[in-house]
Design a protein around this motif. Structure first.
Motif, short mmCIF file in Angstrom:
data_model
loop_
_atom_site.label_atom_id
_atom_site.label_comp_id
_atom_site.label_asym_id
_atom_site.label_seq_id
_atom_site.Cartn_x
_atom_site.Cartn_y
_atom_site.Cartn_z
N ASN A 6 0.83 -1.17 -0.11
CA ASN A 6 -0.02 0.10 0.03
C ASN A 6 0.96 1.52 -0.07
O ASN A 6 0.53 2.14 0.72
N LEU A 7 1.93 1.42 -0.78
CA LEU A 7 2.84 2.40 -0.77
C LEU A 7 2.36 3.86 -1.38
O LEU A 7 1.78 3.72 -2.60
N HIS A 8 2.19 4.71 -0.65
CA HIS A 8 1.70 5.84 -1.18
C HIS A 8 2.69 6.87 -1.05
O HIS A 8 3.54 7.19 -0.11
N VAL A 9 3.13 7.88 -2.15
CA VAL A 9 4.53 8.42 -2.05
C VAL A 9 3.97 9.77 -2.85
O VAL A 9 3.51 9.86 -3.86
N ARG A 10 4.54 11.04 -2.19
CA ARG A 10 4.12 12.46 -2.93
C ARG A 10 5.49 12.98 -3.10
O ARG A 10 6.41 12.73 -2.40
N LEU A 11 5.81 13.97 -3.96
CA LEU A 11 6.92 14.76 -4.02
C LEU A 11 6.92 15.76 -2.82
O LEU A 11 5.92 16.18 -2.65
N GLU A 12 8.03 15.97 -2.32
CA GLU A 12 8.23 16.86 -1.32
C GLU A 12 8.06 18.33 -1.62
O GLU A 12 7.48 19.14 -0.94
N GLU A 13 8.44 18.70 -2.86
CA GLU A 13 8.57 19.87 -3.13
C GLU A 13 7.22 20.64 -3.66
O GLU A 13 6.91 21.63 -3.53
N GLU A 14 6.73 19.66 -4.66
CA GLU A 14 4.83 20.01 -4.91
C GLU A 14 4.15 19.17 -4.41
O GLU A 14 4.39 18.01 -4.19
N ASP A 15 3.15 19.46 -4.29
CA ASP A 15 1.96 18.85 -3.79
C ASP A 15 1.64 17.85 -4.75
O ASP A 15 0.41 17.93 -5.56
N LYS A 16 2.27 16.79 -5.15
CA LYS A 16 2.10 15.75 -6.35
C LYS A 16 2.18 14.38 -5.95
O LYS A 16 3.16 14.00 -5.42
N LYS A 17 1.04 13.68 -5.87
CA LYS A 17 1.06 12.35 -5.60
C LYS A 17 1.49 11.36 -6.93
O LYS A 17 1.12 11.80 -7.84
N ILE A 18 2.63 10.69 -6.63
CA ILE A 18 3.26 9.89 -7.64
C ILE A 18 2.81 8.29 -7.50
O ILE A 18 2.26 7.70 -8.29
N THR A 58 3.66 8.89 2.26
CA THR A 58 2.51 9.24 3.21
C THR A 58 1.59 8.12 3.70
O THR A 58 0.90 8.18 4.61
N ASP A 59 2.21 6.89 3.15
CA ASP A 59 1.21 5.70 3.45
C ASP A 59 2.06 4.24 3.17
O ASP A 59 2.59 4.59 2.07
N GLY A 60 2.11 3.34 3.89
CA GLY A 60 2.48 1.95 3.45
C GLY A 60 3.79 1.72 4.03
O GLY A 60 4.27 2.56 4.55
N THR A 61 4.30 0.59 3.56
CA THR A 61 5.33 -0.19 3.94
C THR A 61 6.17 -0.60 2.86
O THR A 61 5.87 -1.10 1.87
N ALA A 62 7.51 -0.72 3.20
CA ALA A 62 8.25 -1.60 2.26
C ALA A 62 9.66 -2.33 2.83
O ALA A 62 10.35 -1.30 3.70
N THR A 63 9.85 -3.70 2.83
CA THR A 63 10.55 -4.13 3.69
C THR A 63 11.56 -5.17 2.78
O THR A 63 10.81 -5.51 1.87
N LEU A 64 12.66 -5.29 3.05
CA LEU A 64 13.71 -6.24 2.67
C LEU A 64 14.11 -7.28 3.72
O LEU A 64 14.64 -6.86 4.60
N ASP A 216 9.77 -13.82 -14.46
CA ASP A 216 8.81 -14.78 -14.03
C ASP A 216 7.52 -14.12 -13.91
O ASP A 216 6.41 -14.77 -14.10
N VAL A 217 7.43 -12.98 -13.55
CA VAL A 217 5.99 -12.19 -13.31
C VAL A 217 6.31 -10.75 -13.93
O VAL A 217 7.13 -10.18 -13.75
N VAL A 218 5.10 -10.22 -14.76
CA VAL A 218 5.27 -8.93 -15.13
C VAL A 218 4.03 -8.13 -14.59
O VAL A 218 3.01 -8.82 -14.37
N HIS A 219 4.34 -7.16 -14.30
CA HIS A 219 3.43 -6.04 -13.65
C HIS A 219 3.21 -4.79 -14.64
O HIS A 219 4.11 -4.35 -15.14
N ILE A 220 2.10 -4.46 -14.68
CA ILE A 220 1.79 -3.27 -15.53
C ILE A 220 1.43 -2.11 -14.20
O ILE A 220 0.68 -2.20 -13.82
N MET A 221 2.27 -1.08 -14.47
CA MET A 221 1.99 0.14 -13.65
C MET A 221 1.43 1.40 -14.49
O MET A 221 1.96 1.60 -15.69
N SER A 222 0.44 2.13 -13.76
CA SER A 222 -0.09 3.10 -14.38
C SER A 222 -0.70 3.94 -13.33
O SER A 222 -1.23 3.50 -12.45
N ASP A 223 -0.49 5.38 -13.53
CA ASP A 223 -0.83 6.42 -12.59
C ASP A 223 -0.52 6.05 -11.25
O ASP A 223 -1.62 6.27 -10.25
N GLY A 224 0.46 5.41 -10.92
CA GLY A 224 0.86 5.36 -9.27
C GLY A 224 0.36 3.96 -8.85
O GLY A 224 0.29 3.72 -7.77
N ARG A 225 0.02 3.07 -9.79
CA ARG A 225 -0.61 1.85 -9.14
C ARG A 225 -0.18 0.55 -9.95
O ARG A 225 -0.10 0.87 -11.20
#
Lengths: 251, 428
Positions: A6-18, A58-64, A216-225
């Motif tokens: 559930n990773l949510h990220v935005r740019l620090e400098e401008e209020d833009k959700k990526i 802004t939300d979510g986690t990422a672990t290794l 092995d696996v292919v993901h398609i990403m669009s508009d941050g998801r």
């Protein structure tokens, strides 16, 4: 191995959700590919995972392997085994390639509580790895990436990967700027590193790299998801029909 | 032209605290002439254009400002090198600590010894190159030095000197005020390396006049050490003959006041002059490189490469000029001055100048100031280098262009190690 929730990220400098809620798990030994149109957030994902400044999670986690990546400095992430092959490797005048690599290898060993590698062992290892990637002695002596061609820079990234032996490798648009021969060299280098303990996340715009590095696996990403996940055939579908169809189909 | 009253007063106050040393005819004449120059010019003041970025006050007041003696834990520079050691303590020659000068294989003597004679070959150089260097810009502190220098060395080399002459300046008194003058003459085809190190004194005024004859080669590597409170004003005046080579590198770390002037005149065709400096300052550091290179002859090359790393409010100054006279065709002149500011409090002030009267020349200059490149820093960290180590590596990389001006590899390595040591002590 790599778990993104559930990773949510935005740019620090401008209020833009990526990134708007990315879920992704890469298992050891697997190669995952992320494809998507420009501006979908692919590169941002690689930067956020490796710890570049300028992004706010802004939300979510990422672990290794259970390590909370988002709470670590970039060098700590590297020490637990994360590696990012840069889309645009940085030129560093005044720092010799060899010095840089030896410093990096030993810094990581130190961080993991291992002994530093002796100069002799290091030299032997780097010569061997460099030879496989057709990197000559001159390239090792020159300042990091300075005056390197596009292909040389990418090969240098793979050399670093081979020397550092990370657990989780992220390749960000590694095929950009490569001709057919260079692509083959780079892919062979990556394939040589594939083993059951190591995961790969290959970010690419085009399917062609995936002919060489078979995912092995292919993901398609669009508009941050991630909007669609499938097998290698998904990449071929993109090649054939472009992204528009898939984006439309999901929407 | 009469001097402004304030300048006159300051000059006379300083002169009143000094006495012309006794000596033979040749040097007495040179000293008196130099004193006349000082009186004519007056000592530098805050309003002088050439001292716009550096306040001369502490360099001209009658009494040297007190400077605590710095306890150095680093080990002396150049210690593992085969060299002829010439030691000065607070500006006074120390025969006991020095090597035997008579066995050096080159002509070298203490200035005091040369000065005692009535005639000496040094007459043609002492105060002469300094005087020539007063035009078009005045350098009164150098004339003051020619008038009052009490010690120094006089060196003449004919062949290739077997080992470097290493001038070692120790600072042991909190109030010492040293004025040293060195004269170096390289005859046709001669080769010599001069090493210098040390804080020298609480206040140090030094002049080095170097006459490099045709095809001779002179190398100079200087370390201005970590003594925080010392003040120093140094001048190098060099005259270069046909196909001669002059290379000078200075590393300056710490020091509340350092002004290094270097004045070079390329008088013979195909000569080469390289001047470089790497400076690192932390806190109340003020370091000024002022360079003036005049091309009088055809097909000469000159380079000025100055790099400064500044933190915690330190100040770095660069004033560099290349003057190409009408007859100096095919001149190749290069000048770069750069600073790396490690925080927002530090300052770099630069005044690069080119003045060219010949039409067939290639001259370039550049000056930049900036912070550590964030992209480079991230790249190194992403490969596992801890922040501090990554920063140090980038700082050394920044200084590398200046350090690479040193031809001799062991010397280059030596300087790099010391720069690295400074970084480790001053980082974080």
């Amino acid at each position: 191995m790599l778990e993104i929730k559930n990773l949510h990220v935005r740019l620090e400098e401008e209020d833009k959700k990526i990134l708007k809620g990315v879920d992704l798990t890469v298992e050891p030994g697997k190669v995952h590919a992320i494809m998507g149109p420009n501006g979908s957030g692919k590169s941002t994902l690689s930067y956020v995972l490796s710890g570049r400044d300028g992004y706010e999670v802004t939300d979510g986690t990422a672990t290794l392997d259970g390590h909370d990546l988002l709470d670590m400095e970039p060098e700590e992430r590297a020490a637990v085994g994360l590696f990012l092959a840069f889309q645009y490797p940085v030129e560093i005048p005044g720092v010799g390639n060899m010095t840089f690599l030896r410093t990096a290898v030993n810094a990581q060993r130190k961080a993991r509580g291992q002994e530093e590698m002796s100069s002799a062992d290091f030299l032997k290892l780097i010569r061997e790895k460099a030879k496989e990637l057709k990197i000559d002695a001159d390239m090792l002596k020159r300042p990091v990436n300075v005056g390197f061609s596009g292909g040389e820079k990418k090969r240098n990234e793979i050399l670093q990967m081979a020397m550092l032996e990370p657990k989780m490798c992220i390749l960000d648009e590694t095929d950009s700027g490569l001709d057919v021969d260079a692509m083959k060299l780079v892919s062979d280098g990556v394939n040589a590193l594939r083993d059951e303990g190591r995961g790969f996340l290959v970010i690419t715009h085009y399917q062609r790299l995936l002919n060489h590095i078979k995912p092995d696996v292919v993901h398609i990403m669009s508009d941050g998801r991630i909007i669609k996940t499938g097998g290698p055939e998904l990449a071929l579908e993109v090649e054939e029909n472009g992204y528009a169809d898939i984006v439309e189909e999901v929407a | 032209m009469a001097l402004p009253q304030a300048k006159l007063d300051a000059t006379e106050a300083r002169l009143a605290a000094l006495a012309l040393p006794a000596g033979g005819t040749w040097i007495t004449q040179a000293r008196e002439a130099a004193l006349a120059r000082v009186r004519e010019m007056g000592l530098p003041g805050r309003r002088d254009e050439y001292w716009k970025f550096t306040r001369p006050d502490t360099l001209i007041v009658p009494q040297a400002p007190k400077a605590a003696v710095f306890a150095d834990d680093e080990g002396l520079p150049f210690d593992d090198m085969d060299r002829l050691r010439v030691v000065f303590v607070d500006g006074v020659f120390d025969a006991e600590a020095s090597d035997d000068l008579s066995a050096a294989g080159i002509e070298i003597e203490r200035l005091e010894t040369a000065a005692a004679q009535d005639i000496h070959w040094a007459k043609d150089i002492y105060g002469t190159l300094e005087k020539a260097g007063q035009n078009p810009v005045m350098r009164p502190l150098a004339a003051l030095n020619s008038a009052y220098a009490t010690d120094g060395v006089v060196i003449r080399v004919t062949g290739k000197a077997k080992k470097p002459v290493s001038l070692i300046y120790h600072h042991q008194s909190e109030t010492s005020d040293a004025i040293l003058h060195n004269v170096i003459k390289l005859e046709k085809g001669a080769e010599l390396t001069v090493l210098e190190n040390g804080p020298a004194a609480a206040r140090f005024n030094q002049v080095m006049e170097v006459d490099v004859a045709d095809t001779a080669r002179f190398h100079h590597v200087r370390i201005q050490g970590r003594d925080h409170e010392r003040h120093a004003a140094t001048h190098i005046f060099a005259r270069l003959g046909t196909e001669s080579v002059f290379k000078s590198f200075t590393m300056t770390v710490n020091g509340v006041m350092t002004r290094n002037e270097c004045v070079i005149e390329l008088t013979g065709d195909d000569a080469m002059a390289h001047v470089a400096g790497a400076a690192m300052g932390d806190g109340d550091f003020h370091q000024d490189d002022t360079v003036f290179i005049t091309h009088d002859a055809v097909n000469c090359e000159s380079r000025q490469v100055f790099k400064k790393v500044l933190r915690n409010g330190a100040t770095g100054v660069f004033q560099g000029k290349i003057l190409v006279q009408p007859e100096a065709q095919k001149t190749d002149g290069y000048q770069i001055s750069q600073s790396l500011l490690l925080d927002d409090d530090s300052n770099f002030l630069a005044k690069p100048e080119l003045e060219i009267y010949a039409d067939d020349v290639a001259c370039s200059h550049g000056s930049t100031t900036g912070a550590i490149d964030e992209d480079m820093l991230f790249y190194l960290r992403a490969r596992g280098l801890p922040l501090g180590k990554a920063q140090d590596l980038l700082v050394l990389a920044f200084l590398a262009e200046a350090v690479e001006e040193i031809e001799d590899e062991p010397l280059r390595e030596h300087i790099t190690v010391r720069l690295q040591g400074w970084l480790e002590r001053h980082s974080r």
